[in-house]
Design a protein around this motif. Structure first.
Motif, PDB file in Angstrom:
ATOM      1  N   SER A  74       0.836  -1.195   0.000  1.00  0.00           N
ATOM      2  CA  SER A  74       0.000   0.000   0.000  1.00  0.00           C
ATOM      3  C   SER A  74       0.872   1.247   0.000  1.00  0.00           C
ATOM      4  O   SER A  74       1.936   1.293   0.607  1.00  0.00           O
ATOM      5  CB  SER A  74      -0.940   0.011   1.208  1.00  0.00           C
ATOM      6  N   GLU A  75       0.417   2.260  -0.709  1.00  0.00           N
ATOM      7  CA  GLU A  75       1.183   3.501  -0.797  1.00  0.00           C
ATOM      8  C   GLU A  75       1.307   4.175   0.562  1.00  0.00           C
ATOM      9  O   GLU A  75       2.326   4.782   0.863  1.00  0.00           O
ATOM     10  CB  GLU A  75       0.530   4.441  -1.810  1.00  0.00           C
ATOM     11  N   THR A  76       0.274   4.078   1.385  1.00  0.00           N
ATOM     12  CA  THR A  76       0.322   4.693   2.710  1.00  0.00           C
ATOM     13  C   THR A  76       1.418   4.059   3.554  1.00  0.00           C
ATOM     14  O   THR A  76       2.207   4.773   4.183  1.00  0.00           O
ATOM     15  CB  THR A  76      -1.042   4.529   3.419  1.00  0.00           C
ATOM     16  N   THR A  77       1.484   2.746   3.557  1.00  0.00           N
ATOM     17  CA  THR A  77       2.513   2.056   4.330  1.00  0.00           C
ATOM     18  C   THR A  77       3.896   2.404   3.805  1.00  0.00           C
ATOM     19  O   THR A  77       4.805   2.694   4.585  1.00  0.00           O
ATOM     20  CB  THR A  77       2.300   0.533   4.270  1.00  0.00           C
ATOM     21  N   GLN A  78       4.060   2.418   2.503  1.00  0.00           N
ATOM     22  CA  GLN A  78       5.351   2.746   1.911  1.00  0.00           C
ATOM     23  C   GLN A  78       5.765   4.162   2.282  1.00  0.00           C
ATOM     24  O   GLN A  78       6.921   4.412   2.636  1.00  0.00           O
ATOM     25  CB  GLN A  78       5.289   2.612   0.394  1.00  0.00           C
ATOM     26  N   SER A  79       4.846   5.084   2.212  1.00  0.00           N
ATOM     27  CA  SER A  79       5.126   6.481   2.537  1.00  0.00           C
ATOM     28  C   SER A  79       5.530   6.619   4.005  1.00  0.00           C
ATOM     29  O   SER A  79       6.480   7.339   4.325  1.00  0.00           O
ATOM     30  CB  SER A  79       3.899   7.336   2.241  1.00  0.00           C
ATOM     31  N   GLN A  80       4.816   5.942   4.880  1.00  0.00           N
ATOM     32  CA  GLN A  80       5.122   6.015   6.309  1.00  0.00           C
ATOM     33  C   GLN A  80       6.507   5.453   6.596  1.00  0.00           C
ATOM     34  O   GLN A  80       7.277   6.036   7.369  1.00  0.00           O
ATOM     35  CB  GLN A  80       4.067   5.267   7.126  1.00  0.00           C
ATOM     36  N   ILE A  81       6.840   4.340   5.990  1.00  0.00           N
ATOM     37  CA  ILE A  81       8.152   3.735   6.223  1.00  0.00           C
ATOM     38  C   ILE A  81       9.258   4.628   5.681  1.00  0.00           C
ATOM     39  O   ILE A  81      10.300   4.799   6.315  1.00  0.00           O
ATOM     40  CB  ILE A  81       8.214   2.323   5.630  1.00  0.00           C
ATOM     41  N   LYS A  82       9.048   5.230   4.517  1.00  0.00           N
ATOM     42  CA  LYS A  82      10.047   6.144   3.963  1.00  0.00           C
ATOM     43  C   LYS A  82      10.271   7.326   4.898  1.00  0.00           C
ATOM     44  O   LYS A  82      11.406   7.754   5.106  1.00  0.00           O
ATOM     45  CB  LYS A  82       9.619   6.638   2.581  1.00  0.00           C
ATOM     46  N   GLN A  83       9.177   7.866   5.458  1.00  0.00           N
ATOM     47  CA  GLN A  83       9.304   8.991   6.383  1.00  0.00           C
ATOM     48  C   GLN A  83      10.064   8.575   7.639  1.00  0.00           C
ATOM     49  O   GLN A  83      10.949   9.299   8.104  1.00  0.00           O
ATOM     50  CB  GLN A  83       7.924   9.529   6.762  1.00  0.00           C
ATOM     51  N   ILE A  84       9.736   7.417   8.181  1.00  0.00           N
ATOM     52  CA  ILE A  84      10.417   6.929   9.380  1.00  0.00           C
ATOM     53  C   ILE A  84      11.881   6.678   9.075  1.00  0.00           C
ATOM     54  O   ILE A  84      12.764   7.044   9.855  1.00  0.00           O
ATOM     55  CB  ILE A  84       9.729   5.649   9.909  1.00  0.00           C
ATOM     56  N   ASN A  85      12.147   6.064   7.936  1.00  0.00           N
ATOM     57  CA  ASN A  85      13.522   5.780   7.533  1.00  0.00           C
ATOM     58  C   ASN A  85      14.325   7.075   7.410  1.00  0.00           C
ATOM     59  O   ASN A  85      15.456   7.169   7.883  1.00  0.00           O
ATOM     60  CB  ASN A  85      13.524   4.991   6.223  1.00  0.00           C
ATOM     61  N   SER A  86      13.742   8.099   6.793  1.00  0.00           N
ATOM     62  CA  SER A  86      14.426   9.386   6.645  1.00  0.00           C
ATOM     63  C   SER A  86      14.701  10.024   7.999  1.00  0.00           C
ATOM     64  O   SER A  86      15.794  10.551   8.243  1.00  0.00           O
ATOM     65  CB  SER A  86      13.584  10.347   5.801  1.00  0.00           C
ATOM     66  N   LYS A  87      13.721   9.968   8.884  1.00  0.00           N
ATOM     67  CA  LYS A  87      13.910  10.538  10.215  1.00  0.00           C
ATOM     68  C   LYS A  87      15.006   9.804  10.978  1.00  0.00           C
ATOM     69  O   LYS A  87      15.841  10.429  11.631  1.00  0.00           O
ATOM     70  CB  LYS A  87      12.600  10.486  11.011  1.00  0.00           C
ATOM     71  N   LEU A  88      15.010   8.477  10.882  1.00  0.00           N
ATOM     72  CA  LEU A  88      16.034   7.701  11.578  1.00  0.00           C
ATOM     73  C   LEU A  88      17.416   7.962  11.000  1.00  0.00           C
ATOM     74  O   LEU A  88      18.379   8.112  11.747  1.00  0.00           O
ATOM     75  CB  LEU A  88      15.714   6.215  11.517  1.00  0.00           C
ATOM     76  N   GLU A  89      17.515   8.031   9.683  1.00  0.00           N
ATOM     77  CA  GLU A  89      18.808   8.335   9.072  1.00  0.00           C
ATOM     78  C   GLU A  89      19.315   9.697   9.523  1.00  0.00           C
ATOM     79  O   GLU A  89      20.491   9.863   9.835  1.00  0.00           O
ATOM     80  CB  GLU A  89      18.710   8.284   7.549  1.00  0.00           C
ATOM     81  N   GLY A  90      18.416  10.675   9.564  1.00  0.00           N
ATOM     82  CA  GLY A  90      18.800  12.009  10.031  1.00  0.00           C
ATOM     83  C   GLY A  90      19.239  12.006  11.477  1.00  0.00           C
ATOM     84  O   GLY A  90      20.250  12.614  11.838  1.00  0.00           O
ATOM     85  N   ALA A  91      18.484  11.302  12.314  1.00  0.00           N
ATOM     86  CA  ALA A  91      18.828  11.241  13.737  1.00  0.00           C
ATOM     87  C   ALA A  91      20.147  10.512  13.948  1.00  0.00           C
ATOM     88  O   ALA A  91      20.978  10.943  14.760  1.00  0.00           O
ATOM     89  CB  ALA A  91      17.710  10.541  14.517  1.00  0.00           C
ATOM     90  N   LEU A  92      20.356   9.415  13.222  1.00  0.00           N
ATOM     91  CA  LEU A  92      21.606   8.681  13.359  1.00  0.00           C
ATOM     92  C   LEU A  92      22.785   9.502  12.852  1.00  0.00           C
ATOM     93  O   LEU A  92      23.860   9.490  13.439  1.00  0.00           O
ATOM     94  CB  LEU A  92      21.528   7.344  12.623  1.00  0.00           C
ATOM     95  N   ALA A  93      22.595  10.232  11.772  1.00  0.00           N
ATOM     96  CA  ALA A  93      23.656  11.095  11.246  1.00  0.00           C
ATOM     97  C   ALA A  93      23.987  12.202  12.239  1.00  0.00           C
ATOM     98  O   ALA A  93      25.161  12.499  12.479  1.00  0.00           O
ATOM     99  CB  ALA A  93      23.254  11.676   9.897  1.00  0.00           C
TER     100      ALA A  93
END
Length: 102
Positions: A74-93
């Motif tokens: 589902s596009e909603t699930t994909q979008s949510q995971i991409k947002q979480i992934n981006s936030k985590l990458e930013g926080a880890l960086a």
């Protein structure tokens, strides 16, 4: 570990881990460990994330994303995971930059 389980040795980023596993699941565990090791090496190879724990977290997130994308799609699930992934990458960086500043 149950009586029917045996310890299987798997290697992730050059470190050996013993994992309890029923003999009939050994091949699946070894394939899963190889996939995880491959993803961890890819992430580490990009040079943006340091530390085995952080690399393992990002690899797990990427594999979870792939799994959900394959099963849910589902596009909603994909979008949510991409947002979480981006936030985590930013926080880890950001956390990594703070670690380097010490």
């Amino acid at each position: 570990m149950s009586k029917s389980d045996s310890a299987i040795s798997v290697e992730l980023l050059g470190k050996e881990y013993l994992v309890a596993c029923p003999p009939e699941n050994r091949q699946d565990l070894e394939r899963a460990a190889q996939l995880l090791d491959q993803r961890m090496r890819e992430i580490k190879g990009h040079g943006k994330i340091y530390g085995s724990e952080r690399v393992a977290i990002m690899a797990a997130l990427n594999l979870a994303y792939d799994f959900l994308n394959a099963t849910c799609g589902s596009e909603t699930t994909q979008s949510q995971i991409k947002q979480i992934n981006s936030k985590l990458e930013g926080a880890l960086a950001q956390d990594q930059q703070m670690d380097l500043g010490d």
